[in-house]
Design a protein around this motif. Structure first.
Motif, PDB file in Angstrom:
ATOM      1  N   LEU A 267       0.820  -1.207   0.000  1.00  0.00           N
ATOM      2  CA  LEU A 267       0.000   0.000   0.000  1.00  0.00           C
ATOM      3  C   LEU A 267       0.854   1.257   0.000  1.00  0.00           C
ATOM      4  CD1 LEU A 267      -2.954   0.978   0.063  1.00  0.00           C
ATOM      5  CD2 LEU A 267      -2.812   0.971   2.562  1.00  0.00           C
ATOM      6  N   GLY A 268       2.031   1.179   0.599  1.00  0.00           N
ATOM      7  CA  GLY A 268       2.926   2.324   0.639  1.00  0.00           C
ATOM      8  C   GLY A 268       3.451   2.736  -0.721  1.00  0.00           C
ATOM      9  N   LEU A 269       3.276   1.873  -1.721  1.00  0.00           N
ATOM     10  CA  LEU A 269       3.677   2.196  -3.092  1.00  0.00           C
ATOM     11  C   LEU A 269       2.466   2.447  -3.986  1.00  0.00           C
ATOM     12  CD1 LEU A 269       6.495  -0.478  -3.593  1.00  0.00           C
ATOM     13  CD2 LEU A 269       6.762   1.937  -2.970  1.00  0.00           C
ATOM     14  N   GLY A 270       1.295   2.501  -3.370  1.00  0.00           N
ATOM     15  CA  GLY A 270       0.077   2.566  -4.151  1.00  0.00           C
ATOM     16  C   GLY A 270      -0.574   3.936  -4.196  1.00  0.00           C
ATOM     17  N   ILE A 271      -1.301   4.169  -5.279  1.00  0.00           N
ATOM     18  CA  ILE A 271      -2.168   5.341  -5.392  1.00  0.00           C
ATOM     19  C   ILE A 271      -3.575   4.910  -5.007  1.00  0.00           C
ATOM     20  CG2 ILE A 271      -3.169   7.043  -6.965  1.00  0.00           C
ATOM     21  CD1 ILE A 271      -0.653   6.894  -8.623  1.00  0.00           C
TER      22      ILE A 271
ATOM     23  N   LEU B 220       1.044   5.886  -0.926  1.00  0.00           N
ATOM     24  CA  LEU B 220       1.974   6.800  -1.585  1.00  0.00           C
ATOM     25  C   LEU B 220       1.288   8.116  -1.938  1.00  0.00           C
ATOM     26  CD1 LEU B 220       4.795   7.148  -2.928  1.00  0.00           C
ATOM     27  CD2 LEU B 220       3.767   6.247  -5.021  1.00  0.00           C
ATOM     28  N   VAL B 221       0.083   8.020  -2.553  1.00  0.00           N
ATOM     29  CA  VAL B 221      -0.676   9.193  -2.981  1.00  0.00           C
ATOM     30  C   VAL B 221      -2.145   8.940  -2.699  1.00  0.00           C
ATOM     31  CG1 VAL B 221      -1.415  10.585  -4.967  1.00  0.00           C
ATOM     32  CG2 VAL B 221       0.965   9.843  -4.792  1.00  0.00           C
ATOM     33  N   VAL B 222      -2.832   9.978  -2.210  1.00  0.00           N
ATOM     34  CA  VAL B 222      -4.273   9.898  -1.970  1.00  0.00           C
ATOM     35  C   VAL B 222      -4.966  10.917  -2.868  1.00  0.00           C
ATOM     36  CG1 VAL B 222      -6.146  10.125  -0.299  1.00  0.00           C
ATOM     37  CG2 VAL B 222      -3.940   9.193   0.424  1.00  0.00           C
ATOM     38  N   ARG B 223      -5.928  10.445  -3.658  1.00  0.00           N
ATOM     39  CA  ARG B 223      -6.704  11.313  -4.535  1.00  0.00           C
ATOM     40  C   ARG B 223      -8.118  11.426  -3.971  1.00  0.00           C
ATOM     41  NH1 ARG B 223      -6.650   9.625 -10.523  1.00  0.00           N
ATOM     42  NH2 ARG B 223      -6.753  11.882 -10.855  1.00  0.00           N
TER      43      ARG B 223
ATOM     44  N   GLY C  99      -5.850  -0.793 -13.751  1.00  0.00           N
ATOM     45  CA  GLY C  99      -4.519  -0.915 -13.170  1.00  0.00           C
ATOM     46  C   GLY C  99      -3.811   0.390 -12.922  1.00  0.00           C
ATOM     47  N   ARG C 100      -4.538   1.517 -12.997  1.00  0.00           N
ATOM     48  CA  ARG C 100      -3.895   2.828 -12.834  1.00  0.00           C
ATOM     49  C   ARG C 100      -3.785   3.244 -11.372  1.00  0.00           C
ATOM     50  NH1 ARG C 100      -8.123   4.308 -16.739  1.00  0.00           N
ATOM     51  NH2 ARG C 100      -7.346   3.826 -18.829  1.00  0.00           N
ATOM     52  N   ILE C 101      -4.732   2.831 -10.548  1.00  0.00           N
ATOM     53  CA  ILE C 101      -4.677   3.075  -9.110  1.00  0.00           C
ATOM     54  C   ILE C 101      -4.900   1.736  -8.410  1.00  0.00           C
ATOM     55  CG2 ILE C 101      -5.508   5.441  -9.406  1.00  0.00           C
ATOM     56  CD1 ILE C 101      -8.159   4.563  -8.140  1.00  0.00           C
ATOM     57  N   ASP C 102      -4.754   1.732  -7.094  1.00  0.00           N
ATOM     58  CA  ASP C 102      -4.692   0.454  -6.377  1.00  0.00           C
ATOM     59  C   ASP C 102      -5.787   0.241  -5.345  1.00  0.00           C
ATOM     60  OD1 ASP C 102      -2.064  -0.329  -7.600  1.00  0.00           O
ATOM     61  OD2 ASP C 102      -1.500   1.566  -6.651  1.00  0.00           O
ATOM     62  N   ALA C 103      -6.503   1.288  -4.967  1.00  0.00           N
ATOM     63  CA  ALA C 103      -7.604   1.129  -4.012  1.00  0.00           C
ATOM     64  C   ALA C 103      -8.544   2.314  -4.115  1.00  0.00           C
ATOM     65  CB  ALA C 103      -7.074   1.008  -2.579  1.00  0.00           C
TER      66      ALA C 103
ATOM     67  N   ALA D  56     -12.783  -1.157  -2.731  1.00  0.00           N
ATOM     68  CA  ALA D  56     -12.333  -1.959  -3.858  1.00  0.00           C
ATOM     69  C   ALA D  56     -10.821  -1.798  -3.971  1.00  0.00           C
ATOM     70  CB  ALA D  56     -13.010  -1.520  -5.151  1.00  0.00           C
ATOM     71  N   THR D  57     -10.114  -2.914  -4.158  1.00  0.00           N
ATOM     72  CA  THR D  57      -8.651  -2.865  -4.185  1.00  0.00           C
ATOM     73  C   THR D  57      -8.098  -3.924  -5.127  1.00  0.00           C
ATOM     74  OG1 THR D  57      -8.203  -4.541  -2.479  1.00  0.00           O
ATOM     75  CG2 THR D  57      -8.687  -2.307  -1.704  1.00  0.00           C
ATOM     76  N   THR D  58      -6.801  -3.810  -5.406  1.00  0.00           N
ATOM     77  CA  THR D  58      -6.070  -4.943  -5.945  1.00  0.00           C
ATOM     78  C   THR D  58      -5.999  -6.000  -4.851  1.00  0.00           C
ATOM     79  OG1 THR D  58      -3.912  -4.202  -5.160  1.00  0.00           O
ATOM     80  CG2 THR D  58      -4.659  -3.328  -7.257  1.00  0.00           C
ATOM     81  N   PRO D  59      -5.900  -7.278  -5.220  1.00  0.00           N
ATOM     82  CA  PRO D  59      -5.833  -8.306  -4.173  1.00  0.00           C
ATOM     83  C   PRO D  59      -4.677  -8.106  -3.199  1.00  0.00           C
ATOM     84  CG  PRO D  59      -6.294  -9.306  -6.296  1.00  0.00           C
ATOM     85  CD  PRO D  59      -5.978  -7.866  -6.573  1.00  0.00           C
ATOM     86  N   GLY D  60      -3.558  -7.587  -3.691  1.00  0.00           N
ATOM     87  CA  GLY D  60      -2.367  -7.492  -2.863  1.00  0.00           C
ATOM     88  C   GLY D  60      -2.409  -6.457  -1.769  1.00  0.00           C
ATOM     89  N   VAL D  61      -3.299  -5.477  -1.841  1.00  0.00           N
ATOM     90  CA  VAL D  61      -3.327  -4.439  -0.803  1.00  0.00           C
ATOM     91  C   VAL D  61      -4.634  -4.441  -0.007  1.00  0.00           C
ATOM     92  CG1 VAL D  61      -1.787  -2.981  -2.175  1.00  0.00           C
ATOM     93  CG2 VAL D  61      -4.257  -2.595  -2.277  1.00  0.00           C
ATOM     94  N   HIS D  62      -5.503  -5.410  -0.250  1.00  0.00           N
ATOM     95  CA  HIS D  62      -6.817  -5.381   0.398  1.00  0.00           C
ATOM     96  C   HIS D  62      -6.700  -5.399   1.911  1.00  0.00           C
ATOM     97  CE1 HIS D  62     -10.734  -7.018   1.806  1.00  0.00           C
ATOM     98  NE2 HIS D  62     -11.175  -6.133   0.942  1.00  0.00           N
TER      99      HIS D  62
END
Length: 280
Positions: free
Chosen positions: A167-171, A201-204, A219-223, A265-271
């Motif tokens: 998550l620390g590398l995710g938008i 990493l970034v919060v929108r 695949g552009r953002i992660d959660a 909603a997330t990628t499986p890896g950061v849920h």
């Protein structure tokens, strides 16, 4: 995976409707949504000024009406027996049968302010399961589609969520469901943003929800997360994300339905990391 997003077993799906029929229906729905999107694109340009809430509501309704004049008869012809959800901000489970859940101008307030983040969406829900969805972006012409059990696409290109596992590398992104949320929801939004600012990493933060979810499916953002919400806000993107290999739950990691008071909603890896951050 939530009950409402669960995919029927092959035998069950065949009993409800043939897969080919749903594929043809998706094609017809995409064509109808693109035609309706042209009507909304034709209304886009200068900022629409409004001095009162009543003026704002009239301008929002005018956009909705222009799209529905094109979209509703076309969808009704495609599926004459399907019901129509009249209130785009409504939530909760639907009655038995098939229903069109439509947002004629998702991100309507952006459209009025000359901002580019808006879309036209249509989702067919069958027995409280989203069967297909179309999200069309009239300005760039892109059309996101998903068919239950058959994947998600952007203009024919298969979509997959990212492989991010940190998550620390995710938008990540969030949105508000309504401009007049009650105080408890507003406080939840604020505290969740603070929590995610410490973890991601970034919060929108922006509306509308559907475009964040389309970005997640691509695949552009992660959660993405949101408190409260309406069926028309979340069902299209939820199906896109699920069919692109993502995970959908509430903010505590429990199965999500339109009755839930939060959405994640997330990628499986950061849920698991996102649930932990939002559960503080």
């Amino acid at each position: 995976m939530s009950e409402i997003l669960g995919t029927a077993a092959p035998a069950d799906r065949a009993a409800v409707a043939p897969a080919a029929s749903d594929a043809d229906l998706l094609s017809g729905t995409a064509e109808a949504v693109r035609e309706a999107g042209a009507a909304l694109r034709g209304r886009f340009g200068d900022v629409v000024r409004h001095g009162t809430r009543e003026e704002l509501m009239r301008a929002l309704a005018a956009n909705d009406d222009a799209v529905l004049e094109v979209l509703r008869p076309r969808l009704s012809r495609l599926r004459p027996g399907a019901g129509w959800v009249e209130e785009e901000l409504a939530g909760g489970a639907l009655p038995s049968g098939e229903w069109w859940v439509v947002d004629p101008a998702e991100g309507n307030v952006n459209h009025l302010h000359g901002l580019p983040e808006w879309a036209v969406t249509a989702t067919l829900v069958r027995e409280n399961r989203p069967v297909l969805t179309v999200v069309h972006l009239p300005l760039d012409g892109g059309t996101y589609t998903a068919l239950a059990g058959e994947g998600a696409q952007l203009d024919g290109r298969v979509l997959r969520v990212s492989g991010t596992s940190d998550l620390g590398l995710g938008i990540v992104a969030t949105s508000q469901a309504r401009p007049d949320e009650d105080e408890a929801v507003v406080r939840s939004i604020g505290s969740s943003i603070t929590a995610m600012l410490q973890e991601a990493l970034v919060v929108r933060t922006a509306v509308p929800a559907t475009l964040h979810l389309a970005n997640l499916a691509a695949g552009r953002i992660d959660a993405f997360w949101q408190f409260a919400g309406a069926r028309a806000d979340l069902l299209p993107g939820a199906l896109l994300v699920t069919e692109a290999g993502g995970r959908v739950s509430d903010a505590q990691g429990r199965p999500w339905t339109p009755d839930s008071d939060s959405f994640l909603a997330t990628t499986p890896g950061v849920h698991a990391q996102a649930v932990a951050a939002l559960s503080r």
